[in-house]
Write a protein that holds these residues in place. Structure first.
Motif, PDB file in Angstrom:
ATOM      1  N   GLY A 162      55.017  90.296 -17.688  1.00 42.96           N
ATOM      2  CA  GLY A 162      54.567  89.210 -18.552  1.00 42.96           C
ATOM      3  C   GLY A 162      55.580  88.093 -18.708  1.00 42.96           C
ATOM      4  N   ARG A 163      56.391  87.837 -17.672  1.00 46.65           N
ATOM      5  CA  ARG A 163      57.346  86.722 -17.640  1.00 46.65           C
ATOM      6  C   ARG A 163      58.285  86.770 -18.843  1.00 46.65           C
ATOM      7  NH1 ARG A 163      55.804  83.379 -13.573  1.00 46.65           N
ATOM      8  NH2 ARG A 163      57.096  81.624 -14.277  1.00 46.65           N
ATOM      9  N   GLN A 164      58.982  87.903 -18.968  1.00 43.51           N
ATOM     10  CA  GLN A 164      59.974  88.050 -20.018  1.00 43.51           C
ATOM     11  C   GLN A 164      61.158  87.107 -19.766  1.00 43.51           C
ATOM     12  OE1 GLN A 164      59.723  89.984 -22.780  1.00 43.51           O
ATOM     13  NE2 GLN A 164      57.637  90.428 -22.108  1.00 43.51           N
ATOM     14  N   PRO A 165      61.769  86.552 -20.840  1.00 45.48           N
ATOM     15  CA  PRO A 165      62.867  85.583 -20.652  1.00 45.48           C
ATOM     16  C   PRO A 165      64.012  86.116 -19.802  1.00 45.48           C
ATOM     17  CG  PRO A 165      62.136  85.609 -22.934  1.00 45.48           C
ATOM     18  CD  PRO A 165      61.419  86.735 -22.253  1.00 45.48           C
ATOM     19  N   GLU A 166      64.407  87.357 -20.018  1.00 51.72           N
ATOM     20  CA  GLU A 166      65.530  87.900 -19.244  1.00 51.72           C
ATOM     21  C   GLU A 166      65.215  87.942 -17.760  1.00 51.72           C
ATOM     22  OE1 GLU A 166      68.330  91.914 -18.966  1.00 51.72           O
ATOM     23  OE2 GLU A 166      66.700  91.798 -20.420  1.00 51.72           O
ATOM     24  N   LEU A 167      63.977  88.322 -17.414  1.00 53.45           N
ATOM     25  CA  LEU A 167      63.589  88.378 -16.004  1.00 53.45           C
ATOM     26  C   LEU A 167      63.506  86.983 -15.402  1.00 53.45           C
ATOM     27  CD1 LEU A 167      60.855  91.169 -16.140  1.00 53.45           C
ATOM     28  CD2 LEU A 167      63.154  91.340 -15.203  1.00 53.45           C
ATOM     29  N   GLU A 201      61.455  77.638 -19.303  1.00 55.30           N
ATOM     30  CA  GLU A 201      60.508  78.635 -19.813  1.00 55.30           C
ATOM     31  C   GLU A 201      61.231  79.786 -20.500  1.00 55.30           C
ATOM     32  OE1 GLU A 201      56.926  81.578 -18.146  1.00 55.30           O
ATOM     33  OE2 GLU A 201      57.917  80.157 -16.791  1.00 55.30           O
ATOM     34  N   ALA A 202      62.350  80.214 -19.909  1.00 59.37           N
ATOM     35  CA  ALA A 202      63.112  81.318 -20.499  1.00 59.37           C
ATOM     36  C   ALA A 202      63.703  80.924 -21.848  1.00 59.37           C
ATOM     37  CB  ALA A 202      64.217  81.757 -19.547  1.00 59.37           C
ATOM     38  N   LEU A 203      64.305  79.723 -21.937  1.00 58.99           N
ATOM     39  CA  LEU A 203      64.939  79.292 -23.178  1.00 58.99           C
ATOM     40  C   LEU A 203      63.921  78.905 -24.236  1.00 58.99           C
ATOM     41  CD1 LEU A 203      67.956  77.241 -21.783  1.00 58.99           C
ATOM     42  CD2 LEU A 203      67.978  79.520 -22.791  1.00 58.99           C
ATOM     43  N   LYS A 204      62.732  78.522 -23.813  1.00 59.61           N
ATOM     44  CA  LYS A 204      61.685  78.250 -24.787  1.00 59.61           C
ATOM     45  C   LYS A 204      61.268  79.540 -25.488  1.00 59.61           C
ATOM     46  CE  LYS A 204      57.079  76.184 -25.287  1.00 59.61           C
ATOM     47  NZ  LYS A 204      55.933  75.539 -24.583  1.00 59.61           N
ATOM     48  N   ALA A 205      61.177  80.622 -24.727  1.00 56.58           N
ATOM     49  CA  ALA A 205      60.821  81.917 -25.317  1.00 56.58           C
ATOM     50  C   ALA A 205      61.985  82.541 -26.067  1.00 56.58           C
ATOM     51  CB  ALA A 205      60.328  82.871 -24.221  1.00 56.58           C
ATOM     52  N   ASP A 206      63.211  82.324 -25.571  1.00 47.78           N
ATOM     53  CA  ASP A 206      64.406  82.869 -26.212  1.00 47.78           C
ATOM     54  C   ASP A 206      65.546  81.869 -26.041  1.00 47.78           C
ATOM     55  OD1 ASP A 206      66.530  84.273 -27.209  1.00 47.78           O
ATOM     56  OD2 ASP A 206      66.514  85.863 -25.707  1.00 47.78           O
ATOM     57  N   PRO A 207      65.843  81.065 -27.056  1.00 48.43           N
ATOM     58  CA  PRO A 207      66.888  80.048 -26.934  1.00 48.43           C
ATOM     59  C   PRO A 207      68.268  80.617 -26.629  1.00 48.43           C
ATOM     60  CG  PRO A 207      65.535  79.648 -28.868  1.00 48.43           C
ATOM     61  CD  PRO A 207      65.161  81.006 -28.351  1.00 48.43           C
ATOM     62  N   GLU A 215      68.847  83.177 -24.422  1.00 45.54           N
ATOM     63  CA  GLU A 215      68.796  83.989 -23.194  1.00 45.54           C
ATOM     64  C   GLU A 215      70.063  83.726 -22.384  1.00 45.54           C
ATOM     65  OE1 GLU A 215      68.561  85.966 -20.085  1.00 45.54           O
ATOM     66  OE2 GLU A 215      68.072  83.905 -19.469  1.00 45.54           O
ATOM     67  N   VAL A 216      70.884  84.774 -22.247  1.00 41.70           N
ATOM     68  CA  VAL A 216      72.251  84.582 -21.759  1.00 41.70           C
ATOM     69  C   VAL A 216      72.325  84.188 -20.289  1.00 41.70           C
ATOM     70  CG1 VAL A 216      73.274  86.065 -23.512  1.00 41.70           C
ATOM     71  CG2 VAL A 216      72.437  87.082 -21.404  1.00 41.70           C
ATOM     72  N   THR A 217      71.472  84.762 -19.452  1.00 45.92           N
ATOM     73  CA  THR A 217      71.543  84.449 -18.016  1.00 45.92           C
ATOM     74  C   THR A 217      71.211  82.983 -17.760  1.00 45.92           C
ATOM     75  OG1 THR A 217      70.891  86.721 -17.493  1.00 45.92           O
ATOM     76  CG2 THR A 217      70.743  85.122 -15.725  1.00 45.92           C
ATOM     77  N   SER A 218      70.199  82.480 -18.446  1.00 41.82           N
ATOM     78  CA  SER A 218      69.818  81.075 -18.277  1.00 41.82           C
ATOM     79  C   SER A 218      70.920  80.147 -18.770  1.00 41.82           C
ATOM     80  CB  SER A 218      68.510  80.788 -19.019  1.00 41.82           C
ATOM     81  OG  SER A 218      67.446  81.541 -18.477  1.00 41.82           O
ATOM     82  N   LEU A 219      71.527  80.472 -19.916  1.00 45.83           N
ATOM     83  CA  LEU A 219      72.620  79.644 -20.432  1.00 45.83           C
ATOM     84  C   LEU A 219      73.806  79.627 -19.468  1.00 45.83           C
ATOM     85  CD1 LEU A 219      72.598  80.669 -24.213  1.00 45.83           C
ATOM     86  CD2 LEU A 219      71.823  78.509 -23.220  1.00 45.83           C
ATOM     87  N   GLY A 220      74.163  80.799 -18.961  1.00 41.95           N
ATOM     88  CA  GLY A 220      75.259  80.861 -18.008  1.00 41.95           C
ATOM     89  C   GLY A 220      74.960  80.106 -16.726  1.00 41.95           C
ATOM     90  N   LEU A 221      73.714  80.234 -16.254  1.00 43.38           N
ATOM     91  CA  LEU A 221      73.330  79.550 -15.018  1.00 43.38           C
ATOM     92  C   LEU A 221      73.348  78.035 -15.198  1.00 43.38           C
ATOM     93  CD1 LEU A 221      72.198  79.529 -12.152  1.00 43.38           C
ATOM     94  CD2 LEU A 221      69.915  79.814 -13.131  1.00 43.38           C
ATOM     95  N   LEU A 222      72.827  77.537 -16.303  1.00 43.80           N
ATOM     96  CA  LEU A 222      72.834  76.098 -16.551  1.00 43.80           C
ATOM     97  C   LEU A 222      74.268  75.573 -16.643  1.00 43.80           C
ATOM     98  CD1 LEU A 222      69.919  75.899 -19.126  1.00 43.80           C
ATOM     99  CD2 LEU A 222      69.969  74.819 -16.870  1.00 43.80           C
ATOM    100  N   GLY A 223      75.151  76.374 -17.235  1.00 45.30           N
ATOM    101  CA  GLY A 223      76.550  75.974 -17.281  1.00 45.30           C
ATOM    102  C   GLY A 223      77.173  75.901 -15.897  1.00 45.30           C
ATOM    103  N   ILE A 224      76.876  76.889 -15.070  1.00 41.47           N
ATOM    104  CA  ILE A 224      77.408  76.885 -13.696  1.00 41.47           C
ATOM    105  C   ILE A 224      76.883  75.687 -12.923  1.00 41.47           C
ATOM    106  CG2 ILE A 224      77.365  78.120 -11.496  1.00 41.47           C
ATOM    107  CD1 ILE A 224      77.324  80.725 -13.082  1.00 41.47           C
ATOM    108  N   ALA A 225      75.559  75.447 -13.031  1.00 38.92           N
ATOM    109  CA  ALA A 225      74.964  74.331 -12.304  1.00 38.92           C
ATOM    110  C   ALA A 225      75.551  72.997 -12.762  1.00 38.92           C
ATOM    111  CB  ALA A 225      73.455  74.343 -12.495  1.00 38.92           C
ATOM    112  N   ALA A 226      75.765  72.844 -14.074  1.00 38.27           N
ATOM    113  CA  ALA A 226      76.355  71.607 -14.579  1.00 38.27           C
ATOM    114  C   ALA A 226      77.787  71.442 -14.092  1.00 38.27           C
ATOM    115  CB  ALA A 226      76.302  71.613 -16.110  1.00 38.27           C
TER     116      ALA A 226
END
Length: 405
Positions: free
Chosen positions: A181-186, A212-218, A220-231
Motif C-alpha cells: 500500500g505504498r508505505q512511506p518507508e518503502l 509522496e513519502a514525506l506527505k505521508a510521513d514528514p 521519513e528518514v530515508t527520503s530526508l537523507g536522500l534529498l540531502g545527498i541529492a542537494a
C-alpha cells in the motif's frame, strides 16, 4: 531435510507394521497347523504299529493299551501349546497390496500438497549464513516461494543495496511498495535505489516518490537523507543542511549514523562559508529553501526546581509552531538537558517542510519540551511562550517549568 525424511521413514515403518504383522502371524498359524497335522499322523502310525504287533502275538492286550496311552500323551504334549486356527477374512494379497500402496500414495500426496521446500528453507535460515551472497540467495528463494510477501521483498531489496545492486533493489522495492500500500518507508527505499541506479541523477520520478513519502510521513528518514545527498551532489548546500538537520532531529542520541550526518552538515557549511555552491534557486526537481525570512532568537533554560528531576542526557526539543494552524512544528532544534541554558535561532532554514516555513504564518508560539524517550510530541516537562509575530527580531526567553500534559 535428511532429518525430516528419516522421521517420515520411521513413521512409515510403524504404519506398515500394522499391516504386515497380521500377515506374519497368519504364516505362523499355518506352520502350527501343519505341525499338528504331522503329530496326528505320527500318532496314527504308532497306533497301527502297536495293533500289528498285538495281532502277531508280540504284545498282549495290556501292553497294547499301555502303548496307546503313551502315544496319546506324546500327541497331547506336542499340540497343547498350539494356537487355535484363525480364519482370515482379508486374505494375504490385500494386506500386502496395501503395504505397497500406502507409502506410495502418502509420498505422492505429500509431494503435491506438502511443504518440503518450506521445511528445507526454514532449516537453512536456522543456520548462520557465511556470506552476504548466501543471505541474498536465501532471501531470493524465500521471495520465489512467497512472491506476495512485502516483508520478504523489503529484506531482499536491502540485501541488494548492501551488494551494490541498486537496479535490482529498485525493482524489488517497487513490488513491495505496491503490495504494502505504498508505505512511506518503502517509497523512500525505492527512491534511494533508483537514485543510485540512475548514476545519482535526480529526476521527476524521484521527486514524486520523495514527495509522496514525506506527505505521508514528514519525518521519513530515508527520503530526508536522500534529498540531502541529492542537494549536496548538485551543490545546493543550504538545502542539504536543511534536510540533514531534519534527519538529525529524528535520530536518537548515540546512533552511529549521527556522527557521519553531522560531518556532512559541517562540510556543507564549510562550502557555503567558502562561497561555493549554487546560490540561485534550485531546479523544480529539487526545490531550494530560502536562506532569508523569519528568524526567531530564543534563550531556553530549565527551572531550578526541575534540575533534580531530569537527567543530563534527556532530550530537549525547541521548536516554533503556528498559533492558529497545524500542530506540527514549523522549525525545530534538538539539544540535551546538559546543554541548558542555551541560545538557539529558529528560522526558515530550519523548516520541517519546505512548504511550511515560519514566514508563512504571521503568529507563532515557541515551545521547549524535555522528553526522556526522545519523542518530540510528548515528554515530561514543557515551557511555552505567548503567541508572537513570526517577524519578531527581539530575543525571547523561555523557561521549562511545567509538567507536560
Amino acid at each position: 531435510m535428511t532429518d525430516f525424511w528419516l522421521a517420515a521413514g520411521l513413521l512409515l515403518l510403524v504404519a506398515l507394521s500394522f499391516l504386515l504383522i497380521p500377515v506374519l502371524r497368519g504364516r505362523r498359524a499355518q506352520l502350527e497347523e501343519d505341525r499338528t497335522a504331522l503329530n496326528v499322523a505320527l500318532y496314527q502310525e504308532r497306533v497301527a504299529e502297536l495293533t500289528a504287533q498285538q495281532a502277531a502275538g508280540v504284545l498282549d492286550d495290556a501292553q497294547l493299551a499301555k502303548g496307546r496311552d503313551e502315544a496319546a500323551r506324546e500327541l497331547l504334549s506336542d499340540t497343547e501349546n498350539a494356537e487355535p486356527q484363525r480364519l482370515g477374512r482379508l486374505g494375504k494379497p490385500l494386506p500386502l497390496l496395501a503395504a505397497v500402496l500406502v507409502p506410495l500414495m502418502g509420498l505422492g500426496l505429500y509431494l503435491h500438497f506438502g511443504a518440503s521446500e518450506q521445511v528445507e528453507l526454514t532449516q537453512q535460515f536456522a543456520k548462520a549464513p557465511q556470506s552476504m551472497e548466501e543471505i541474498t540467495a536465501r532471501l531470493e528463494r524465500a521471495v520465489e516461494m512467497q512472491p506476495d510477501s512485502a516483508e520478504g521483498l523489503y529484506f531482499l531489496g536491502r540485501a541488494y543495496m548492501a551488494q551494490e545492486r541498486p537496479a535490482d533493489a529498485a525493482k524489488v522495492f517497487e513490488r513491495a511498495a505496491n503490495l504494502a500500500g505504498r508505505q512511506p518507508e518503502l517509497l523512500g527505499q525505492w527512491a534511494q535505489a533508483l537514485y543510485f541506479a540512475n548514476g545519482k541523477q535526480w529526476n521527476e520520478q524521484l521527486q514524486a516518490l520523495t514527495d509522496e513519502a514525506l506527505k505521508a510521513d514528514p519525518n521519513e528518514v530515508t527520503s530526508l537523507g536522500l534529498l540531502g545527498i541529492a542537494a549536496f551532489e548538485s551543490e545546493h548546500f543550504q538545502q542539504a543542511i536543511v534536510y540533514w538537520n531534519r534527519l538529525l532531529a529524528q535520530l536518537p542520541e548515540g546512533d552511529a549514523s549521527r556522527a557521519a550526518l553531522q560531518g556532512g552538515i559541517e562540510r556543507a557549511q564549510d562550502k557555503l562559508k567558502a562561497g561555493e555552491g549554487n546560490v540561485a534557486q534550485a531546479p523544480a526537481t529539487a526545490p531550494a529553501v530560502a536562506t532569508t525570512g523569519a528568524r526567531l532568537k530564543v534563550r531556553v533554560e530549565l527551572a531550578a526546581a526541575l534540575k533534580d528531576k531530569v537527567k543530563p542526557d534527556d532530550t530537549v526539543f525547541i521548536f516554533a509552531r503556528a498559533s492558529s494552524g497545524p500542530p506540527m512544528p514549523l522549525a525545530a532544534k534538538r539539544v540535551t538537558v546538559a546543554q541548558l541554558p542555551i541560545e538557539v535561532e529558529l528560522g526558515d532554514s530550519d523548516a520541517m517542510m519546505p512548504s511550511m516555513k515560519l514566514s508563512s504564518f504571521p503568529e507563532v508560539q515557541l515551545v521547549a519540551r524535555v522528553s526522556r524517550a526522545g519523542q518530540p510530541t510528548q515528554g515530561e516537562w514543557i515551557g511555552q511562550s505567548s503567541p508572537l509575530a513570526s517577524s519578531t527580531t527581539a530575543a525571547q526567553h523561555l523557561t521549562i517549568d511545567s509538567p507536560d500534559q
